[in-house]
Each structure stands twice: as C-alpha cells, then as structure tokens.
Design an enzyme around this catalytic site. Sequence first.
Site, mmCIF file in Angstrom:
data_model
loop_
_atom_site.group_PDB
_atom_site.id
_atom_site.type_symbol
_atom_site.label_atom_id
_atom_site.label_comp_id
_atom_site.label_asym_id
_atom_site.label_seq_id
_atom_site.Cartn_x
_atom_site.Cartn_y
_atom_site.Cartn_z
ATOM 1 C CD GLU A 1 -2.630 0.816 -3.599
ATOM 2 O OE1 GLU A 1 -2.972 0.685 -2.407
ATOM 3 O OE2 GLU A 1 -1.452 0.719 -3.990
ATOM 4 C CG ASP B 1 -2.580 -3.779 1.527
ATOM 5 O OD1 ASP B 1 -1.539 -4.370 1.206
ATOM 6 O OD2 ASP B 1 -2.676 -2.538 1.533
ATOM 7 C CD GLU C 1 3.269 -8.195 -3.133
ATOM 8 O OE1 GLU C 1 3.204 -7.097 -2.549
ATOM 9 O OE2 GLU C 1 2.891 -8.369 -4.313
ATOM 10 C CD GLU D 1 1.596 -1.093 3.829
ATOM 11 O OE1 GLU D 1 0.754 -0.281 3.405
ATOM 12 O OE2 GLU D 1 2.067 -2.016 3.125
#
Length: 837
Positions: free
Chosen positions: A296, A375, A397, A403
């Site tokens: 990113e 994601d 993770e 989000e």
Amino acid sequence: MMLKLLHYFPFIGLVVAENGLQAWLRYAPLPQGHNARLPSSIIALNSSTNSPVNTAGQELQKGIQGIFGNRLSISSIGKAPSSAVIGTVAQFQEAFGSSPVHNQLEEDGFWLSVNGSTVQILGQNERGALYGAFEYLSMLAQGNFSNVEYATNPAAPVRWINSWDNMDGSITRGFGGNSIFFADGHVVSNLTRAAEYARLLSSIRVNAVVVNDVNANFTTINPENIQGVGRIADVFRPYGVQLGLSLDFASPMELGNLSTYDPLDPGVIAFWGDITQQIYARIPDFAGYLVKADSEGTPGPLVYNRTLADGANLFANVIKPFGGIVMYRAFVYNQLPDEGDWKADRANAAVDFFHPLDGQFDDNVIIQIKYGPIDFQVREPASPLFANLLETNTAIELQVAQEYLGQQCHLVYLPPLWRTILDFDLRVQNQSSFVRDVITGERFKRPLGGSAAVVNVGLNDTWLGSHLAMSNLYAYGRLAWDWTSDSEMILQDWTRLTFGLDKTVIDTITQMSMASWPAYENYSGNLGEQTLNDILYTHFGPNPQTLDNTVWGQWTRADHASIGMDRTVSNGTGFSGQYPPEVAEMFEDIETTPDNLLLWFHHVNYTQMLKSGKTVIQHFYDAHYEGAETANNFVAMWQSLKGKIDDERFEDVLFRQVFQAGHAIVWRDSILNFYHNISGIPDGAGRVGHHPFRIEAESMELSGYQRYVVSPFEAASNAIAIVTLTNSTTGTATTVLNFTSGVYDLAVNYFDLYGGNSSYQVLLNQKMIGQWVGNIVDIGKLGHTPSIYLDGHSATRITFPQVPIKKGDTLKIVGQANGVEPAPLDYVVLLPAGVID
C-alpha cells in the site's frame, strides 16, 4: 401530543449506572445468596512495585473487596493455610521449601488450586502468576466457588495486540476516540488509561502491545519518543505486558540522514543496530518489532531488489542479542493487479511473495498472516500461506476493530468467524493440519508462533466505542490462550463479568451475539462475495460498485449475467492451486466448493443453482431480507432487558441497536437494488423494489427542497433524495396520508453527513410529533468513519413509535440545513405492528 423518538427514549433502570471503563473487571457485588469460603489473607511472594506478583496481590485484594466487601491484608511472607498464596514456582519453593507443581508449566503458564479458603496460585513466571490471580477472580465474580486444581499453558508464546495509533493522536480505523498513547507527535503525559488497558489485557493473558500504527511514522523512534514509549512500557510492566513498536522501513533516510534504506547496506544495518540499542537501554523487556513493508505504498526491501527475507532478517539480526522478535506482515501487494487480466488476482500475492522464501527467515522472525487472502472480509477462505511456510514461524492476524464489519456500530461477535479459519484443515502432506496448529508451531515444529489482533481502543469510556464490541477483545485473549475454546462459552463468561448473573441478560446477549455475524454476512455480502462495502475510503456502508473498476483487486467481476472470481487452476487465476492437493481439489470443483465460498472461487451465472436449491440471485434476495430482519429483532430483544442493566449502558446499546436495525435495511436495499438492476432478474418473493409502506420524499409536495440524484444510485430508495435549496435554508416536504387508520411506527430515512448538524421536525396535522438533529457523527455518538456525501455510509433512520394515524392526515417534515449538510431526506415509512420495512 409529542412522542419521544426511539433514538433517545429515556429508560429508568434499577441498577447503578456504569460507563464501561472497568469492562469485565468490574468486581461487582454478587447477588444475595452467593457465599464463598474466602482466604483470610493474601501472601504475594514479591513486594516489588513493578512485580506482576505484587500486582496480583493488589488485584486479589481489590477484587475480593469489590465482590464480597472483605478487605484482606497483603504480606510477602506468612503461612499458607487459609491464605491465598501467589507467586512463581521458584518463589514458592524458596518460601515454603517445596512446591506442589513440578514440570507441568511452560512459559506464562500457571497452576491454580482452590480448596475452600486455601488458595495457591503459582506461575511459571510472574506474568503467569498474575494470569492465575485473574482466573481465580473471574471464578469468584461469576459465582463459581468450586474447589479446583489444574495447570494451564498458552497455546503459543506470542499473544500480541497491534494498535493502529498515530503520533498525532488519531487512530487509523479508530471508532472509540483518540489515542491513549499519543498526541501532537509525542507520548501523552498522563498514562493512566494506558495502565488501565494493560490491566485489561493481562486479565485475558495478552502479553505484548505494539503501540503505533503499522504505517509507522519515523519520528516514533527519535530519542525523545523512545523515552516516551519507555514511559508506556513502565506502566505496562507491572501487568506483565511488554511493549513493541512498528517501524518505518525508510527511517535510515528520514531520521538517519542516509541516502539509502537498502537492508544490506552497512550504514543501514548500523543505523538499526544503534536504534535497537537505544530502545533496549530504555526498555530492557522490549518485545520486538512489527514491520509492514512493500504494501500500500510503504517502502521496503523490494525497492532495492532485495528479498522480503533480507528485509526481515535485517531487524532479526540486530534484535536477536536482546531476545526480541520480528513480526513481518505478509500483507504485501504494492504491485496493483490489472483488472483487465482475468488471470490477475491480489489473493495470490502472499504465497507468490513468501513461499519461495520458506526457510530463509531467521528463527526470531514470525510471518504475520491475515486470516484470509484479502483484507478482514466477512467471509474468506483460510489464507493458503499457512500451508506454504513449513520452515518459517507464522502467526495469524485477526481484527477486533471491525474495519469492514460495521465499525462497532453494528453488533458483530467475531469468534465464530475466526473459528472458520482456525478450525480449517489445510491437509498439508495429506495430514491433519488445522490452521490453529500451524500458527502455534505445533504442526511444523516451529519454535515461535501465535497471533496478533488489530485493536482500536481509544479514550472513549467504552474503550472501543461500543459496550458489546468488547466481547471481541475479551474473546481474542481467551482464544489466543486456547484456540479450541468454545465461542459461546467465552461469550457467556464475558456477559456474566460485564453485565451480571441475571439469566435473562445472559441468554439474550448470547442469542443476539451468536446471531450477529450470520446476520451481518447475510445483509452485507454472502456466498464468498466479500463484504460489498465501500473499499475506497470508509469501509463502512454499502457500495458494491467500488469493488470492481478499481485497482485494489477486491473484484466481484459482476456484469449483467454473471458474478464471482474464477480462481480455479483450470480456467482462472490459479489461486485454488495454492492449497495442498486435497483442499485444492475441493475448491477447484464447483460441485464440492461450499456454497458460502462459491463466488470466491467461481464465476457463475446469477441463475446458477446452489446446493440449497436456490439460484444465486434468489439467495441474495432472501439472505439480505433475513439478515435485516434479524438485526431489527435485536432492538426488541435488547429492550426486553430494561431494568436488568444500568441506564447508561442500556441506553447506549439501545441507540446502537436501533441504528443497526435501520442501517441493515440501508444495506439490504442497496445491495439488492444494485443486483436487481444489473441482472434484471426479479425477486421471486416480490419484495425488491416493492415497498408499500414507503412515501418517497421526492414524491411529496416540496417547498425549499429540491430533488437530488444520489450516487451511488443504490444508496437511496428510488435513487433520489431531497436536499434544501441552499445550505442555510429551511425546506418542507408535505403529503396527505392514504393509509388505513391505525397506529404505526413512523420512520424517516435521512442522511447524516459529517460537517453539519441539520435539524428536523415531523408534524402531523400541524402538531409536532417529534424532532431530532442529524448529529450522530459530529458529536461522536457513533464512531464509524464519517462521510460528507449522500451515500450508504451517511444513510440512517430515526423511528417514532406508536403514532396514531388517520386516513387523510397531513404529514409534514421540516428540515433546517446546517454546515455542509442540506437536511437531506430519502423517504418516510409507516409500519404497522410487526412489519419490517
């Protein structure tokens, strides 16, 4: 008469108000009838201020006094009978000559023995002893006075938190207020909240926190801020929580005045060696580094044609002498894929980059892998990278921060989602290879492993902005200790500790929470299609158009006839071939691919028949209506707890459940309008596009208002809203009601934009029945990422219950614009009892 609106209806409770700051460590008095044989004193075998054993003694004293009203004395010496003795195995042996615990404990493990008033809590280390104290207090707080004797050890040594806090005090995806660590480029002076946070984390056995964002700012490691984060480490230390830091890979250029950040450059190596020495000089128990690189737009070793192993090992080598570790994120995709290439697939990136490097990472490097290949979506397959690193330490993770999953404005209990990944059998080398066994190091006999959770606690009293969202943080710690723990049992423990022992409260919150992730999946994105929210800037509300025709690679490839990514080896991107053969074969074949991942692996017609007997498009229609209905039912379920939960928390959660109920309908309609429009296939049940109880705002008689075409079109009913003529004027929308006389819930869908607080009045035959201000974002009532547009993020609803209506009544809505917000309205709906719009 003026009716109270559902958003702000005041309820008189029977319990003293609480703000949520104590979370599950309230130590509230037990109801009458709960009696326990308690120790007569506490013996904590280390009285040093920074000792976790000393902290454990104080915690036992505080907890027992809060629960039972008994204040026990604390000493560091004494006799064991009728006392609570706490310390390490070694400390117990020194004090009493022998120990009941021998070789049962691993690092951080503890042994708990409760025999009436005699309690022994022994840890392999001091942190483990503190964990045991919290375990005993958790039993007491839940009214469990059983005699027990057992040893317990963590599933893995790494049980970390990743904070996304920025040096300016903001938090990336922060929905619960500003940072408890940073402000104005520095560490805050008052670290009381940081200490309270460490206490919460220690109680769920989290052992380290990376305090700054993975998109790191190089100023975090300047000399002043190293001293500052050292103060954070100081308040963490009594709770056994270590501190870690995210690094900016380009810091040698930005801070060290070098001309390069090449990981093989001697000057760069020396720079990082010096920084590491400075950190350990201030923080001797520093946990390690977290590195996001080549992703990113962030800098990394690929800039210099070095490998990711070169980058990770740079930090591993300089930190190894101090006993630190490096968590290197596998989220690498600077090379954005070309949507025109049907073989391109961002999901392939992790395996493509890391598999060839297996075995080249140092033993103190852990590759931190997001649970799915994209994601934090509402459903993804387990990342195949877990099956491709047999000689490398790995960690999973997870994300508590929600989000993409409602941003703590929607109730979504996450452990059932996490368990779909953790319990997945990758069948490496045709052997049982559950993801949970891979990340602990057990499957491939690796020395390190574990997990990291992205957690966005802020200064809000509720920590995450939502009382119910705290169940996810609690559950993360419990699962990280034992990945086989039952999600529902964890939830019930959390509920008892947070809201008390009332069975109705426990059962209701359990029912709501366990239904929440399936409901969210249903009304957002299902069949493996991803979450379908806006991926360009907010990640909150619905906007399926943003997934396609962008460079981010989260494509659905939806057109007028078909949908889904073809990730097969035979005809698609080849992603399925990244799994071991048994799993790859299952996903390669449309007949053996589970329906809930169909569109992840296959591109099909909307008329493709599912194993359920429904077509893909009809499943969309049905699931979205079912999910929205479930979310609407949460409101009544929560209202049934009135008087059983204190006013402050009851009203706060009620507000959020009412919001979720309305926003679930926004989600439902947006997604279904989009796919109904693109496919042209009608809903077999005749619901999509048919809303007999709605009155479109643009169809009303307007004065001071004008029609406004909403983009994306699906975010507004009939694609049209109304806005005031200017941003400082008043508008009215009037209509004569042609409804059968009766009592209705009157709801108004409107748009709450950031940067303005429009005011509204609802009048029936010129008599006001309600009013409100569109300020839920500006005043922080909800913490989701705000929007300055009329879209699926700003769309919301307010409801006035039980309004008597007569056919022929005149309904008027008056809107006063403010700031950038032109008092926007979408529609009015009058709902008979038991009807969901």
